[in-house]
Design an enzyme around this catalytic site. Structure first.
Site, PDB file in Angstrom:
ATOM      1  N   ASN A  79       0.875  -1.172   0.000  1.00 39.36           N
ATOM      2  CA  ASN A  79       0.000   0.000   0.000  1.00 39.36           C
ATOM      3  C   ASN A  79       0.911   1.220   0.000  1.00 39.36           C
ATOM      4  O   ASN A  79       1.538   1.520   1.005  1.00 39.36           O
ATOM      5  CB  ASN A  79      -0.894  -0.015   1.249  1.00 39.36           C
ATOM      6  CG  ASN A  79      -1.728   1.254   1.378  1.00 39.36           C
ATOM      7  OD1 ASN A  79      -1.806   2.055   0.440  1.00 39.36           O
ATOM      8  ND2 ASN A  79      -2.356   1.435   2.544  1.00 39.36           N
ATOM      9  N   TRP A  80       0.970   1.865  -1.154  1.00 44.49           N
ATOM     10  CA  TRP A  80       1.885   3.015  -1.273  1.00 44.49           C
ATOM     11  C   TRP A  80       1.374   4.226  -0.499  1.00 44.49           C
ATOM     12  O   TRP A  80       2.090   5.198  -0.329  1.00 44.49           O
ATOM     13  CB  TRP A  80       2.056   3.392  -2.741  1.00 44.49           C
ATOM     14  CG  TRP A  80       2.889   2.438  -3.544  1.00 44.49           C
ATOM     15  CD1 TRP A  80       3.540   1.314  -3.084  1.00 44.49           C
ATOM     16  CD2 TRP A  80       3.178   2.522  -4.941  1.00 44.49           C
ATOM     17  NE1 TRP A  80       4.207   0.712  -4.120  1.00 44.49           N
ATOM     18  CE2 TRP A  80       4.002   1.422  -5.272  1.00 44.49           C
ATOM     19  CE3 TRP A  80       2.814   3.415  -5.954  1.00 44.49           C
ATOM     20  CZ2 TRP A  80       4.473   1.199  -6.570  1.00 44.49           C
ATOM     21  CZ3 TRP A  80       3.277   3.191  -7.250  1.00 44.49           C
ATOM     22  CH2 TRP A  80       4.096   2.095  -7.549  1.00 44.49           C
ATOM     23  N   LYS A  81       0.108   4.189  -0.098  1.00 36.72           N
ATOM     24  CA  LYS A  81      -0.526   5.353   0.543  1.00 36.72           C
ATOM     25  C   LYS A  81      -0.316   6.578  -0.367  1.00 36.72           C
ATOM     26  O   LYS A  81      -0.264   6.418  -1.582  1.00 36.72           O
ATOM     27  CB  LYS A  81       0.022   5.546   1.961  1.00 36.72           C
ATOM     28  CG  LYS A  81      -0.090   4.245   2.780  1.00 36.72           C
ATOM     29  CD  LYS A  81       0.077   4.414   4.250  1.00 36.72           C
ATOM     30  CE  LYS A  81      -0.115   3.055   4.927  1.00 36.72           C
ATOM     31  NZ  LYS A  81      -0.107   3.138   6.392  1.00 36.72           N
ATOM     32  N   HIS A 120      -9.358   1.253   5.186  1.00 33.28           N
ATOM     33  CA  HIS A 120      -8.064   1.425   5.859  1.00 33.28           C
ATOM     34  C   HIS A 120      -8.265   2.359   7.050  1.00 33.28           C
ATOM     35  O   HIS A 120      -9.081   3.282   7.000  1.00 33.28           O
ATOM     36  CB  HIS A 120      -7.032   2.003   4.880  1.00 33.28           C
ATOM     37  CG  HIS A 120      -5.646   1.954   5.437  1.00 33.28           C
ATOM     38  ND1 HIS A 120      -5.197   2.871   6.366  1.00 33.28           N
ATOM     39  CD2 HIS A 120      -4.632   1.085   5.244  1.00 33.28           C
ATOM     40  CE1 HIS A 120      -3.954   2.552   6.704  1.00 33.28           C
ATOM     41  NE2 HIS A 120      -3.585   1.478   6.037  1.00 33.28           N
ATOM     42  N   GLU A 160      -6.691   4.758   8.048  1.00 32.04           N
ATOM     43  CA  GLU A 160      -6.504   6.183   7.743  1.00 32.04           C
ATOM     44  C   GLU A 160      -7.766   6.765   7.109  1.00 32.04           C
ATOM     45  O   GLU A 160      -8.097   7.935   7.322  1.00 32.04           O
ATOM     46  CB  GLU A 160      -5.254   6.361   6.857  1.00 32.04           C
ATOM     47  CG  GLU A 160      -3.981   6.089   7.670  1.00 32.04           C
ATOM     48  CD  GLU A 160      -2.824   5.474   6.906  1.00 32.04           C
ATOM     49  OE1 GLU A 160      -2.814   5.500   5.659  1.00 32.04           O
ATOM     50  OE2 GLU A 160      -1.908   4.943   7.578  1.00 32.04           O
ATOM     51  N   GLU A 202      -5.043  -4.774  10.827  1.00 29.43           N
ATOM     52  CA  GLU A 202      -3.995  -3.772  11.001  1.00 29.43           C
ATOM     53  C   GLU A 202      -4.219  -3.043  12.319  1.00 29.43           C
ATOM     54  O   GLU A 202      -5.038  -2.108  12.382  1.00 29.43           O
ATOM     55  CB  GLU A 202      -4.041  -2.754   9.863  1.00 29.43           C
ATOM     56  CG  GLU A 202      -3.791  -3.340   8.502  1.00 29.43           C
ATOM     57  CD  GLU A 202      -3.201  -2.319   7.544  1.00 29.43           C
ATOM     58  OE1 GLU A 202      -2.248  -2.664   6.864  1.00 29.43           O
ATOM     59  OE2 GLU A 202      -3.684  -1.173   7.511  1.00 29.43           O
ATOM     60  N   GLY A 234       2.981   2.255  10.742  1.00 30.34           N
ATOM     61  CA  GLY A 234       3.967   3.308  10.531  1.00 30.34           C
ATOM     62  C   GLY A 234       4.719   3.709  11.783  1.00 30.34           C
ATOM     63  O   GLY A 234       5.398   4.738  11.808  1.00 30.34           O
ATOM     64  N   SER A 284       3.767  -2.201  10.307  1.00 26.01           N
ATOM     65  CA  SER A 284       5.230  -2.299  10.454  1.00 26.01           C
ATOM     66  C   SER A 284       5.750  -3.694  10.138  1.00 26.01           C
ATOM     67  O   SER A 284       6.675  -4.169  10.799  1.00 26.01           O
ATOM     68  CB  SER A 284       5.662  -1.845  11.857  1.00 26.01           C
ATOM     69  OG  SER A 284       5.311  -0.484  12.061  1.00 26.01           O
ATOM     70  N   GLY A 339       3.006  -1.175   4.216  1.00 24.37           N
ATOM     71  CA  GLY A 339       3.066   0.260   3.937  1.00 24.37           C
ATOM     72  C   GLY A 339       4.485   0.684   3.600  1.00 24.37           C
ATOM     73  O   GLY A 339       4.954   0.536   2.473  1.00 24.37           O
ATOM     74  N   GLY A 340       5.194   1.176   4.614  1.00 23.46           N
ATOM     75  CA  GLY A 340       6.528   1.749   4.395  1.00 23.46           C
ATOM     76  C   GLY A 340       7.480   0.834   3.648  1.00 23.46           C
ATOM     77  O   GLY A 340       8.206   1.288   2.743  1.00 23.46           O
TER      78      GLY A 340
END
Ligand SMILES: O=C[C@H](O)COP(=O)(O)O
Length: 248
Positions: free
Chosen positions: A9-11, A94, A96, A166, A172, A211, A232-233
């Site tokens: 997920n590049w966000k 998600h 977010e 999640e 993150g 993470s 993510g990251g």
């Protein structure tokens, strides 16, 4: 035996040049792939994903979609538009989106249904905040998030979704749920799926996200109910993403 899925997920990250370099490095480094792989990119870059990833073992998808089919919903992306770019997946709910766009459990469920009706696989995210975990409410919170989906989908539809657990406090932050903590929640989620439809519960992939990195992916992915990762990251670094794919 459920085939594992590693989904990036590049966000709201990336750009044409950055994506081109990242995708080239991932494609070059992808050797034997024994799992499903997907990248969920910002909507403006789905055409780039399509042209770079078509014919590779890597699928792609969006990070959100509208619950509506079409119409006066400025700024939203319709399922049919994701389909135009041959997306296979779309993330819904998600944390977010839930936190910054006030998405309710019911809206997330409607988005999941819209995705399914359009032939997309929704990756339905659930997860508790730190306060909720500390109050002992993890199973209750993720259970309610999943319940809204269970109420809307029939058994056949349910079998086509992916769930991503999640924990919000792990996203993150560098803090990861221990493999056992994650497994416990995954098992509770699968039991809930099973109560609605045992057949679907056996095939639905439940991903862990929060993470996940090369150094913890192996032990998380070894747990019986962890069927992959929503990354993510680490999905923004080719070497890390490739290492997680290798661990799966
Ligand atoms: O969708 C991905 C998750 O929010 C995990 O993000 P993270 O790997 O950067 O913690």
């Amino acid at each position: 035996m459920r085939r594992k899925l590693v989904a990036g997920n590049w966000k709201m990250n990336g750009g044409l040049a950055f994506n081109a370099a990242l995708l080239a490095e991932i494609k070059a480094g992808l050797k034997q792939v024994d799992c499903d792989v997907a990248l969920c990119a910002p909507a403006p870059y789905l055409a780039q994903c399509q042209s770079e990833l078509a014919g590779t073992p890597i699928g792609w998808g969006g990070q959100d979609l509208s619950a509506h089919a079409a119409g006066a919903y400025t700024g939203e992306v319709a399922a049919s538009m994701l389909q135009d770019f041959s997306c296979q997946y779309v993330i819904v709910g998600h944390s977010e989106r839930r936190a910054y766009h006030a998405e309710s459990n019911e809206l997330v469920a409607q988005k999941a249904l819209r995705a399914l009706q359009t032939g997309l696989t929704p990756i339905v995210c659930v997860g508790e905040t730190l306060a909720e975990r500390e109050a002992g409410r993890t199973d209750e919170v993720v259970g309610q998030q999943l319940d809204a989906v269970l109420q809307l989908l029939d058994g056949a539809e349910l079998a086509k979704i992916v769930v991503a657990y999640e924990p919000v406090w792990a996203i993150g932050t560098g803090k990861t749920a221990t493999p056992q903590m994650a497994q416990d929640v995954h098992a509770a989620l699968r039991a809930k799926l099973s109560a609605k439809n045992a057949g679907a519960a056996n095939v639905v992939k439940i991903l862990y996200g929060g993470s996940m990195k090369p150094d913890n992916a192996g032990e998380l992915l070894a747990m019986p109910d962890i069927d992959g990762g929503l990354i993510g990251g680490a999905a923004l670094k080719a070497a890390d993403f490739l290492a997680i794919i290798a661990a799966a």
